[in-house]
Design a protein around this motif. Structure first.
Motif, PDB file in Angstrom:
ATOM      1  N   ASN A   1       0.844  -1.205   0.000  1.00  0.00           N
ATOM      2  CA  ASN A   1       0.000   0.000   0.000  1.00  0.00           C
ATOM      3  C   ASN A   1       0.875   1.249   0.000  1.00  0.00           C
ATOM      4  O   ASN A   1       2.037   1.223   0.405  1.00  0.00           O
ATOM      5  CB  ASN A   1      -0.959   0.004   1.187  1.00  0.00           C
ATOM      6  CG  ASN A   1      -0.239   0.110   2.511  1.00  0.00           C
ATOM      7  OD1 ASN A   1       0.631  -0.720   2.811  1.00  0.00           O
ATOM      8  ND2 ASN A   1      -0.567   1.116   3.307  1.00  0.00           N
TER       9      ASN A   1
ATOM     10  N   PRO B   1       2.914  -1.302  -4.675  1.00  0.00           N
ATOM     11  CA  PRO B   1       1.547  -1.255  -5.191  1.00  0.00           C
ATOM     12  C   PRO B   1       1.459  -0.435  -6.470  1.00  0.00           C
ATOM     13  O   PRO B   1       2.300   0.436  -6.727  1.00  0.00           O
ATOM     14  CB  PRO B   1       0.778  -0.565  -4.053  1.00  0.00           C
ATOM     15  CG  PRO B   1       1.805   0.299  -3.395  1.00  0.00           C
ATOM     16  CD  PRO B   1       3.096  -0.457  -3.485  1.00  0.00           C
ATOM     17  N   SER B   2       0.436  -0.706  -7.264  1.00  0.00           N
ATOM     18  CA  SER B   2       0.146   0.117  -8.443  1.00  0.00           C
ATOM     19  C   SER B   2      -0.631   1.340  -7.962  1.00  0.00           C
ATOM     20  O   SER B   2      -1.824   1.256  -7.663  1.00  0.00           O
ATOM     21  CB  SER B   2      -0.690  -0.671  -9.459  1.00  0.00           C
ATOM     22  OG  SER B   2      -0.051  -1.872  -9.814  1.00  0.00           O
ATOM     23  N   THR B   3       0.035   2.474  -7.837  1.00  0.00           N
ATOM     24  CA  THR B   3      -0.606   3.671  -7.300  1.00  0.00           C
ATOM     25  C   THR B   3       0.123   4.914  -7.770  1.00  0.00           C
ATOM     26  O   THR B   3       1.326   4.884  -8.035  1.00  0.00           O
ATOM     27  CB  THR B   3      -0.617   3.649  -5.757  1.00  0.00           C
ATOM     28  OG1 THR B   3      -1.229   4.852  -5.266  1.00  0.00           O
ATOM     29  CG2 THR B   3       0.798   3.559  -5.195  1.00  0.00           C
TER      30      THR B   3
ATOM     31  N   GLY C   1       0.131  -4.847  -8.327  1.00  0.00           N
ATOM     32  CA  GLY C   1      -1.320  -4.640  -8.325  1.00  0.00           C
ATOM     33  C   GLY C   1      -1.751  -3.591  -7.323  1.00  0.00           C
ATOM     34  O   GLY C   1      -0.967  -3.132  -6.487  1.00  0.00           O
ATOM     35  N   VAL C   2      -3.019  -3.219  -7.405  1.00  0.00           N
ATOM     36  CA  VAL C   2      -3.562  -2.204  -6.503  1.00  0.00           C
ATOM     37  C   VAL C   2      -3.657  -2.770  -5.094  1.00  0.00           C
ATOM     38  O   VAL C   2      -3.765  -3.990  -4.895  1.00  0.00           O
ATOM     39  CB  VAL C   2      -4.937  -1.717  -6.989  1.00  0.00           C
ATOM     40  CG1 VAL C   2      -4.809  -0.983  -8.318  1.00  0.00           C
ATOM     41  CG2 VAL C   2      -5.928  -2.872  -7.111  1.00  0.00           C
TER      42      VAL C   2
END
Length: 324
Positions: A62, A80-82, A100-101
């Protein structure tokens, strides 16, 4: 002569036994040294987890924990993908593989990175990953940063993990210095009544004192009216919005936090609430004291940018202080 030989032989035997004892002690000390490379910690979910003292391959699931880990000198092999990251962190992790998210990471990708530690958040979607990751022998810490003090504690802990406690201490000192300035500036001033509404046009929630945003408002000396709404379950950070309750409390100021970064969503959120019949006569609406807060600082906890978040709130709460 034979007596002398026997004495010499005896001395040699004693020396050999002593030497073998030293080798034995050395061999016995090795497992202890290896054990000291790992230790037990308790995460935010109350789980005791054995982790490496200096992890070398960390996957962070996160944005908040990623930002704090890098601020304390850590590096990650998975992220994370952010886009919800400060520019310096975004640049630092550009080449780090995304897994990934945060609510739905790819567990196959995570395991393929061969991590020796995973940093997640204490939420159901990361709890669901534990059985497979436990089976793979990968330790997982479910960390939550729910208030201002958690930021400082987490930075200190991550500084220990990264082996750079001095770097973490420097960031902590900078945050605390800004915090003290803002708190002292708001002292002995009337405490405005506020409500913080968080969500989208389809779903509205009020931030309680147990939320990160509610904690900041309280520290700045304002009265969060939602803090009185859900006393039966004080652990909940957000509770469903009750329009009638807010109308009765009649706050001086309303803060809105849109989940979406789309300006059109923010505009609709503000229009729907301020145009509601139950709120049209509110003091905050009449005095034009309904304020949108920046998504990147208030949707999730702002990590080391907490000083910026508090400055924005203080500017609304005590505009005369902000002008100075």
């Amino acid at each position: 002569m034979s007596f002398k030989l026997s004495r010499i032989t005896g001395v040699i035997l004693v020396l050999l036994l002593g030497a073998s004892g030293l080798f034995l002690l050395k061999d016995q000390s090795q497992p202890a040294a290896r054990q000291s490379d790992r230790y037990l910690v308790t995460d935010s979910a109350g789980r005791q987890v054995e982790i490496p003292r200096r992890p070398q391959r960390v996957v962070v699931l996160n944005a908040s924990n990623l930002e704090l880990f890098y601020a304390a000198g850590g590096t990650a092999v998975g992220r994370p993908s952010t886009e919800a990251l400060p520019a310096e962190v975004k640049a630092a992790v550009q080449s780090v593989p995304a897994v990934g998210v945060a609510p739905n990471p790819n567990i196959e990708q995570i395991i393929a990175l061969n991590p020796d530690l995973i940093l997640g958040v204490n939420m159901p979607f990361h709890h669901q990953l534990l059985p497979l990751l436990d089976k793979a022998g990968i330790p997982v810490l479910l960390q939550s940063v729910d208030n201002y003090q958690n930021i400082l504690d987490t930075l200190r802990f991550y500084g220990d993990l990264s082996g750079q406690p001095d770097k973490a201490a420097k960031r902590i000192a900078a945050i605390e210095s800004r915090y003290e300035q803002l708190i002292s500036a708001g002292k002995n001033r009337p405490a405005p009544k506020v409500v913080m509404v968080w969500g989208s046009p389809e779903s509205f929630h009020m931030a309680t004192d147990s939320s990160f945003n509610g904690d900041l408002v309280k520290r700045l000396g304002a009265v969060n009216v939602a803090g009185q709404y859900n006393l039966s379950n004080a652990q909940l950070g957000y509770v469903p919005l009750n329009m009638e309750f807010i109308a009765k409390e009649n706050p001086d100021m309303i803060f809105l936090i849109a989940l979406s970064p789309d300006p059109k969503v923010s505009a609709k959120l503000k229009q729907d609430l301020t145009g509601h019949p139950a709120w049209s006569g509110l003091k905050a609406v009449q005095d034009n004291q309904v304020h949108m807060l920046p998504q990147h600082l208030f949707v999730v906890n702002p990590g080391t940018q907490v000083g910026e978040a508090m400055s924005i709130l203080a500017g609304f709460l005590y505009p005369e202080v902000a002008e100075k």
